[in-house]
Structure formats: structure tokens, C-alpha cells
Design a protein around this motif. Structure first.
Motif, PDB file in Angstrom:
ATOM      1  N   GLU A 134       3.923  -0.820  -6.984  1.00  0.00           N
ATOM      2  CA  GLU A 134       2.584  -1.399  -6.868  1.00  0.00           C
ATOM      3  C   GLU A 134       2.719  -2.918  -6.917  1.00  0.00           C
ATOM      4  OE1 GLU A 134       0.016   0.333  -6.221  1.00  0.00           O
ATOM      5  OE2 GLU A 134       0.612   2.379  -6.760  1.00  0.00           O
ATOM      6  N   THR A 182       7.732  -5.434 -13.903  1.00  0.00           N
ATOM      7  CA  THR A 182       7.542  -6.243 -12.695  1.00  0.00           C
ATOM      8  C   THR A 182       8.822  -6.999 -12.359  1.00  0.00           C
ATOM      9  OG1 THR A 182       5.146  -6.513 -12.991  1.00  0.00           O
ATOM     10  CG2 THR A 182       6.285  -8.182 -11.687  1.00  0.00           C
ATOM     11  N   GLU A 208       0.843  -1.183   0.000  1.00  0.00           N
ATOM     12  CA  GLU A 208       0.000   0.000   0.000  1.00  0.00           C
ATOM     13  C   GLU A 208       0.883   1.240   0.000  1.00  0.00           C
ATOM     14  OE1 GLU A 208      -2.338   0.254   3.548  1.00  0.00           O
ATOM     15  OE2 GLU A 208      -0.716  -0.478   4.810  1.00  0.00           O
ATOM     16  N   MET A 209       0.367   2.322  -0.554  1.00  0.00           N
ATOM     17  CA  MET A 209       1.144   3.543  -0.652  1.00  0.00           C
ATOM     18  C   MET A 209       1.005   4.399   0.595  1.00  0.00           C
ATOM     19  SD  MET A 209       3.274   5.050  -2.508  1.00  0.00           S
ATOM     20  CE  MET A 209       4.046   6.649  -2.611  1.00  0.00           C
ATOM     21  N   GLU A 261       0.827  -4.161 -12.219  1.00  0.00           N
ATOM     22  CA  GLU A 261       0.067  -2.908 -12.184  1.00  0.00           C
ATOM     23  C   GLU A 261       0.810  -1.769 -12.889  1.00  0.00           C
ATOM     24  OE1 GLU A 261      -1.836  -1.868  -8.487  1.00  0.00           O
ATOM     25  OE2 GLU A 261      -1.650  -3.931  -7.760  1.00  0.00           O
ATOM     26  N   LYS A 262       2.124  -1.842 -12.907  1.00  0.00           N
ATOM     27  CA  LYS A 262       2.931  -0.884 -13.658  1.00  0.00           C
ATOM     28  C   LYS A 262       3.716  -1.643 -14.724  1.00  0.00           C
ATOM     29  CE  LYS A 262       3.217   2.598  -9.989  1.00  0.00           C
ATOM     30  NZ  LYS A 262       4.097   3.477  -9.183  1.00  0.00           N
ATOM     31  N   TYR A 313       6.826  -6.945  -7.239  1.00  0.00           N
ATOM     32  CA  TYR A 313       6.403  -5.544  -7.301  1.00  0.00           C
ATOM     33  C   TYR A 313       6.529  -5.057  -8.734  1.00  0.00           C
ATOM     34  CZ  TYR A 313       7.309  -5.592  -2.214  1.00  0.00           C
ATOM     35  OH  TYR A 313       7.318  -5.883  -0.869  1.00  0.00           O
TER      36      TYR A 313
END
Length: 404
Positions: free
Chosen positions: A315, A323, A6-7, A319-320, A340
């Protein structure tokens, strides 16, 4: 309960910053304890104490960085220990505060010294109560017994569930009814239960109901109740109202002094772990970044829990655009932190900042493979850094033999 990537809130105050410019002067790998975040947590906990009259203790098993105990002493009623050394640490470094201790079984050769440090001593079994209880009472200690309400509120993390089938922790009601006598009840000042792990207060309410159903006939004879730890009180969104209702129910219904002993809540999101990329390797379609930080050595709860710690600017996988699997440098094949994704490719030397790294890290790390212990830094209120350890080869060697 699984912690996920989580950010926010682990990186509050850092949003939009180039974190290497903030932390880049520190050697890697290192831990950073954030004074301001500790103070914010302390203010929340102190507010609960003031509004309910309960007492909140620091569970040192989760966080025992004693250099910040003077700060925490302004907000907490004392410390909770899991044995002799933690009891001594709390007594030495947070003086004039209560020292509570619970241990699954006490040692004959340590108990006399423990009596010097502890104010409250909680026993895990009737055998231990009968063996040490009278001696502790003669020394003026407040005596408690851990109970097992047999109310499991966790899913997927049995290793952290004291109410799991076959648990060694606490006395069940069946055992109480079978073996307890008036003589031993008269020795008790309080009851202790600890069933939660990083949970909200709905789990406490469910457990408290079970405690009342099973042990309600005993509560009128007690002076205090310790509701243990695992309360995520300082997490955004935590239901403080339900927590207060449980506390006030115990106080108003039985006139009990109420203790809570969270570890996570005291230092939640109050620390970071910084490291750098050493190499990038590939296995099939999987890109793997080898770091100078290790899950196995420096953040062992990542493997034990397991969980994926928050990482600044990253993320979840996919998601970006890019990875990577982040992994440690040890020989353990499972020394993996997690997968990530990033907006750009990783390269050797890149700086990484993990959040929520104050709890269950510095107190659980190890030197497997001869890995050096990361140094610990304190981030002061003004944003400056203070190095509070200087670990080296001797810290690895001294655990294995007498230094010449």
C-alpha cells in the motif's frame, strides 16, 4: 495523468496467491507479458471498432513487443509508428494491416525507405508537407497533417502535453490561416490530433469540440480524422459511451473515417516487472530497500512522468506497519521507485511484483551504468512461461561500438 498505487486491476487473477510461487522460477529482474490480459484488452478495443466502424491502431511507442503482434492482429486495424524503424517493425510483424506514421520531422535519407512501409504519412508542419507531401502522394500514400487544437486537458504533466504553450507538435489554426493554400489542402486526405495522456473520454470530447470550432471548415474536405492516442479505453470505468459519441459525430457529420491510435490501452495492465531485494539500508527514519530492478533503467516513466507503479501486496506509505523506500542499484541518487508499506519487514532476497509494466518499459529501457537489460517472458494462456529474449553483455557493448 498520474498513475497511483492500486491493488486492482493490475493483479486480477493473482489475488490471494503467493506470487513468488507463480513467478519465482524466473530470473530477476525480468518483464512478463501476459497473453490473457492482452486478449482481454483486444476484445474491448475490437468491440469499439465493431460498434462504431472506427479503426484502432497500436501506438508502438508505448508497446512494441512484436512477438505478440500475431495475437494483437486479430483485434486491431494496424500499427502507428513514430519513425522509420517502428514503421518497418509494424510492416514486418503485423502484415496485411495498415501502417501509419507520424514524425515531428522526416529525414531526407530515410523518406524513400519509409514510403515502402507506410500507408498513411502524417506531417507535423506545413514545411514538411510542402517538402515531402507530393512525393508521398505520387507513391499512393494517404497524406495527413497534424493539427494543434490548443486545448490542454492535462494538469501537472506538461512534458506529455502536446497543447502546452510553445509546443512543437501540430499546426495551430493561426498558422494554418496564415500559410495554408488551396494547393496544399488539396493534397491532404486527413487531419491528425493527439492531445491526451492516459485520460478518459471527457477529455476527448472537450478536445473534439475545440477541433470542430477551429478546423470545422476544413473537415468537409477530408476523408479521415485521426484522434490520436492517450485514450484509456481498457481501464475499468472508462466512459466508452462518450468515446463512441465523438467517433459517431465525426462519421455522421462529415462522413469521416475515424482512427484511434492508443498504446497504453492495448497493453494496459498486461505486464509485470519482477525483481528482488538486494539490501536494506537506513538513512535517519527512512528504511530503503535496494532492488535488482532500477527505475532509471527499467521503468524510466516512473521518473519522467512521474508516477508510483502498483506493487502486489503493498500500500502507500504508512498504510501498513512497515514502510520502505524502494530504489534501484545504480549510482543515480534519484533512482527511486517510490515509498510503499508492507505487513511484514522486507529482507534480502524478497520477491517483488510490480504491475502495469508492459507499457513504456521494454521499449524505453536502457543500460545506464552497464545495467543488464531484463529478459522478457511471455505468460501463456495456460499460465506457463516462455522466455522470448536472452540479453547479456553483448547487448550493452554493441550500443557503444562494433563488436569484434
Amino acid at each position: 495523468m498520474e498513475r497511483i498505487v492500486e491493488m486492482r486491476p493490475p493483479f486480477v487473477g493473482l489475488e490471494g496467491k503467493v506470487v513468488e510461487e507463480v513467478f519465482g522460477s524466473l530470473s530477476t529482474p525480468s518483464y512478463v507479458i501476459d497473453e490473457r490480459r492482452l486478449q482481454q484488452n483486444g476484445e474491448i478495443l475490437k468491440g469499439v471498432m465493431e460498434q462504431t466502424g472506427c479503426k484502432i491502431l497500436l501506438a508502438q511507442k508505448a508497446f512494441s513487443n512484436f512477438t505478440v503482434y500475431p495475437l494483437l492482429a486479430d483485434y486491431l486495424a494496424g500499427t502507428e509508428a513514430s519513425g522509420l524503424y517502428e514503421a518497418r517493425l509494424g510492416w514486418e510483424e503485423m502484415p496485411d494491416r495498415e501502417v501509419h506514421v507520424f514524425c515531428a520531422a522526416y529525414r531526407d535519407d530515410e523518406f524513400d525507405e519509409l514510403l515502402h512501409y507506410a500507408d498513411h504519412i502524417v506531417f507535423n508542419s506545413l514545411n514538411q508537407l510542402k517538402k515531402f507531401g507530393k512525393k508521398a502522394k505520387e507513391h499512393g500514400k494517404s497524406i495527413g497533417l497534424r493539427i494543434n487544437p490548443e486545448c490542454s486537458t492535462q494538469e501537472g504533466h506538461e512534458i506529455y502535453d502536446p497543447c502546452a504553450v510553445g509546443s512543437r507538435l501540430g499546426v495551430t489554426k493561426a498558422m494554418w490561416d496564415r500559410e495554408m493554400s488551396d494547393e496544399w489542402i488539396a493534397l491532404l486526405d486527413g487531419l491528425h490530433f493527439h492531445t491526451l495522456c492516459e485520460q478518459d473520454s471527457d477529455a476527448l470530447a472537450l478536445t473534439w469540440t475545440a477541433v470542430k470550432e477551429k478546423f470545422g471548415d476544413v473537415l468537409p474536405e477530408m476523408q479521415w480524422i485521426n484522434m490520436g492516442g492517450g485514450h484509456h479505453i481498457t481501464r475499468p470505468g472508462y466512459d466508452v459511451a462518450t468515446l463512441k459519441a465523438c467517433i459517431m459525430d465525426a462519421k455522421n457529420s462529415w462522413n469521416l473515417e475515424v482512427y484511434l491510435e492508443p498504446g497504453e490501452a492495448v497493453a494496459l495492465n498486461a505486464g509485470y516487472f519482477i525483481c528482488r531485494v538486494l539490501d536494506i539500508v537506513q538513512n535517519g527514519a527512512v528504511q530503503i530497500a535496494i532492488l535488482d530492478g532500477s527505475a532509471a533503467c527499467h521503468m524510466p516513466d516512473v521518473i519522467e512522468m512521474p508516477y508510483t507503479p502498483p506493487l502486489y501486496g503493498a500500500e502507500g506509505p504508512g498504510e501498513k506497519q512497515y514502510t520502505y523506500r524502494l530504489a534501484g542499484p545504480t549510482c543515480l541518487a534519484g533512482d527511486v521507485i517510490g515509498d510503499y508499506s508492507f505487513i511484514k519487514e522486507l529482507h534480502e532476497g524478497d520477491f517483488l511484483l510490480f504491475g502495469d509494466m508492459a507499457i513504456y518499459t521494454t521499449c524505453k529501457n536502457n543500460t545506464f551504468n552497464g545495467m543488464p537489460l531484463p529478459n522478457i517472458w511471455k505468460r501463456n494462456y495456460d499460465g506457463s512461461f516462455q522466455q522470448i529474449t536472452e540479453f547479456g553483455y553483448k547487448d550493452f557493448k554493441m550500443r557503444l561500438g562494433k563488436l569484434s
